[in-house]
Enzyme design. Sequence first.
Site, PDB file in Angstrom:
ATOM      1  CE  LYS A  55       0.160  22.716 -31.358  1.00  0.00           C
ATOM      2  NZ  LYS A  55       0.490  22.126 -30.348  1.00  0.00           N
ATOM      3  CD  GLN A  99       0.243  23.905 -27.080  1.00  0.00           C
ATOM      4  OE1 GLN A  99      -0.226  23.550 -28.249  1.00  0.00           O
ATOM      5  NE2 GLN A  99       2.100  24.147 -27.515  1.00  0.00           N
ATOM      6  CG  ASP A 122       3.051  17.139 -29.193  1.00  0.00           C
ATOM      7  OD1 ASP A 122       3.296  16.934 -30.058  1.00  0.00           O
ATOM      8  OD2 ASP A 122       3.119  17.716 -28.049  1.00  0.00           O
TER       9      ASP A 122
END
Length: 303
Positions: A55, A99, A122
Amino acid sequence: MTTATIIDGKEASARLKDCVAKAVADLKAKHGLVPGLATVLVGEDPASQVYVASKQKTAHALGMNSIQHNLPAATSEADLLNLLRSLNPDPAINGILVQLPVPKHIDTIKVITTTAVAKDVDGLHPESAGRLMSGRAALVSCTPMGCLMLIKDVLADLTGLHAVVVGRSNLVGKPVAHLLLNENCTVTIAHSRTRDLAAICRTADILVAAVGRKEMIRGDWIKPGATVIDVGINRVPAAGGKNKLYGDVNFAEASAVAGAITPVPGGVGLMTVACLMVNTLKACVTQNGITDVALPMRLPPRV
Ligand code: NDP
């Protein structure tokens, strides 16, 4: 024998990233703004480290700023939430990604709900999910967004098609189903308690598998000509200590029946990171009230 079109996630994600990079350059030229992504990793899980590194690397490659926070596994919930509270008002940070999974002593829901909705790249905040459900503008979870982009790249019009989504997680199944509903598909959501799953799958013009069970969906579950999107990532230990990846769909069988199908690896997974970049750009543009930079909301045509 493979007769289906193989949907190439590598090629598609490259097309999307190219589009994002151009929009980022446009944003900088017109407004002097550079989208900023903060990634937060708690602990040292090797798979999570690989995901976060990818990412970071992609954000930099597309001209964005990216800041990584690596926290030890023993980090307290309070310290993680305080970090998020400090990132929420930071104008240099447009997107925040913790994460997952986080270590067991940390409440995932608290992490998700402490992240500012406007920076929830997200798309996991309940408000983001609610906005998607009610058809309002939202940051949509990256993997579902990638699935929809791939489907729309194959099918010109989704109106009236029967989509079957196998899996009902908040991360994949439910948002994919809502995205397809917003495209006027007739959507069936199947799960572990669904009766006669094979028969339901056989009625699908679009079949999205997000289960986490290696090759569960067989060739004779597929309607001839259907578009099959395999989200599953199932790791099986292979020779040399490495893992071999399998999808939720038996690719050899399904590719002889389907009209188009994503492979695993090389399909949906590659779109997820590209869609995170779309969300970070979108968050930056929205937070700054910018209207003259085009957001890539679908895959650009192949040149
Ligand atoms: P979850 O475990 O959260 O959800 C799995 C879903 O599958 C549940 O709704 C479950 O039903 C359903 N299910 C389980 N067994 C069966 C069965 N026998 N028949 C029908 N349905 C079943 O997984 P995720 O949604 O997070 O992920 C799904 C898969 O996608 C995983 O392999 C994951 O690794 C992969 N993934 C890939 C990503 C990518 O970038 N390519 C990103 C995210 C996930 P129930 O609700 O009834 O328990």
